[in-house]
Design a protein around this motif. Sequence first.
Motif, mmCIF file in Angstrom:
data_model
loop_
_atom_site.group_PDB
_atom_site.id
_atom_site.type_symbol
_atom_site.label_atom_id
_atom_site.label_comp_id
_atom_site.label_asym_id
_atom_site.label_seq_id
_atom_site.Cartn_x
_atom_site.Cartn_y
_atom_site.Cartn_z
ATOM 1 N N CYS A 13 0.941 -1.271 -0.065
ATOM 2 C CA CYS A 13 0.011 0.028 0.046
ATOM 3 C C CYS A 13 1.036 1.346 0.199
ATOM 4 C CB CYS A 13 -0.632 0.339 1.063
ATOM 5 S SG CYS A 13 -1.521 1.531 2.096
ATOM 6 N N CYS A 16 0.455 3.094 3.857
ATOM 7 C CA CYS A 16 0.783 2.627 4.893
ATOM 8 C C CYS A 16 1.944 1.519 4.706
ATOM 9 C CB CYS A 16 -0.122 2.516 5.749
ATOM 10 S SG CYS A 16 -0.470 0.430 4.955
ATOM 11 N N CYS A 54 -6.538 -1.696 0.514
ATOM 12 C CA CYS A 54 -5.607 -2.391 1.962
ATOM 13 C C CYS A 54 -6.302 -2.329 3.063
ATOM 14 C CB CYS A 54 -4.842 -0.728 1.673
ATOM 15 S SG CYS A 54 -3.706 -1.170 3.215
ATOM 16 N N CYS A 57 -4.706 0.474 6.220
ATOM 17 C CA CYS A 57 -5.428 1.540 6.113
ATOM 18 C C CYS A 57 -6.427 1.997 5.585
ATOM 19 C CB CYS A 57 -4.409 2.583 5.912
ATOM 20 S SG CYS A 57 -4.238 2.684 4.078
HETATM 21 ZN ZN ZN Z 1 -2.739 1.230 3.950
#
Ligand code: ZN
Length: 412
Positions: A13, A16, A54, A57
């Motif tokens: 991601c 994050c 994701c 996050c």
């Molecule tokens: Zn993420």
Amino acid sequence: MSAPPAFRVVERCRVCAGGSLEPILDLGATPLANAFVRPGTATEDRYALELIRCATCGLVQLSIVVDPEVMFRSYAYSSSASPPLLEHFDALAEDLVGRFAPAGSFVAEIGSNDGVLLRPLVARGVRALGVEPAGEQAAIANAAGLETVNTFFSSGVAGELESARGRARAVVATNVLAHVDDLRDVMIGLDRLLDRDGVFVAEVPYLVDLLDHVEYDTVYHEHLSYFAVGPLRRLFADAGFELFEVRRLPIHGGSIRVHAGRKGARPVGAEVEAMVEAEERAGLHDASAYRRFAERVFRSREALRELLDRLKAKGHGLAGYGATAKGNTLLNYCRIGPELIEFIADTTPQKQGLLTPGTRIPVVAEARFLEQQPDYTLLLAWNYADAIVRRRADYVARGGRFIHPIPLAKVI
Ligand code: ZN
Ligand code: TMP
């Protein structure tokens, strides 16, 4: 013949760095949405067009990243071609000058296109500088006296600008963050370029609107990320910034304008936390919301195909209006070609005479559209529905009808 351009598969991601990425929606192998083709050229390259999310996050993103040099260096999209955008950016300039960057101050814009925001800033006495990778758009801006550096924004470029011009009172990025693969590098650049108490203003299409109104056609390879306030807030926080104001805007089918400053620099509006909580309540962190969305996308395609097939079978002439990037996602996903839609009218001279990528529908000037007076016209620029229906009141007065394609196709 050129080699197919490079892409990379997303494994972590970009907010994050989490590695747990879940598939949401597969729109199939699709050509690049702004790669309008000259008649007679060979078939265009196709790339997977797939949304993933994701699990850590919540950032919704594309599963691959096509080389930005391919997508953004030669970029036919001109912001100033759409009159509603001129008003939008004039109002943004007014707000920036009134609250954050008075006349005489330095403002940098990332992704300044043909200078659609630089112009009203300069008109208000701001020292505005654009950064724009598209050569043609940067040249248009410079020729109009709107100073623009022709490059991709990065932390390195930010450092050079800071050395040459000092720090900016405001940095603006509208419809840019979704295009950027390395968001963390942009945050580093922001830290270099922005005044201690300077303000970063960004506009991004809002994921909540995308899901609510089934705006699946806004998914295309240029749009790497689909933001909600939650993941955005995290991106800024990880880089030492803080979102202090968020507002919803009707533009582009529903966007948010976010204001960020350095952590603690400004009071944080209550709406920031309220929006994050509303996103949680709406199920944005929950796989079932995305399954529902994928089903609605599927139904939307069926409804549009049924309507167009039925009108065609009755012998009606069909056209499109607005040779948009989103239109190309829609046409490819719904498999609509010139056998259904004879041509698409668009006011952008650079697009006229070309064919839509993947579906090969001719793009024509409005004159042809008015001459031919098709019975039904698919609004591929539905984000400007009101403006277009007003502009082409002549077409409607003669009995022409527009079709709004989403969430479920409807004659308006
Ligand atoms: Zn993420
Ligand atoms: P966009 O939805 O990505 O901003 O693209 C808008 C496209 O629609 C652009 O190619 C210009 C075209 N357009 C017209 O042809 N006539 C209009 O009245 C408007 C508003 C847009």
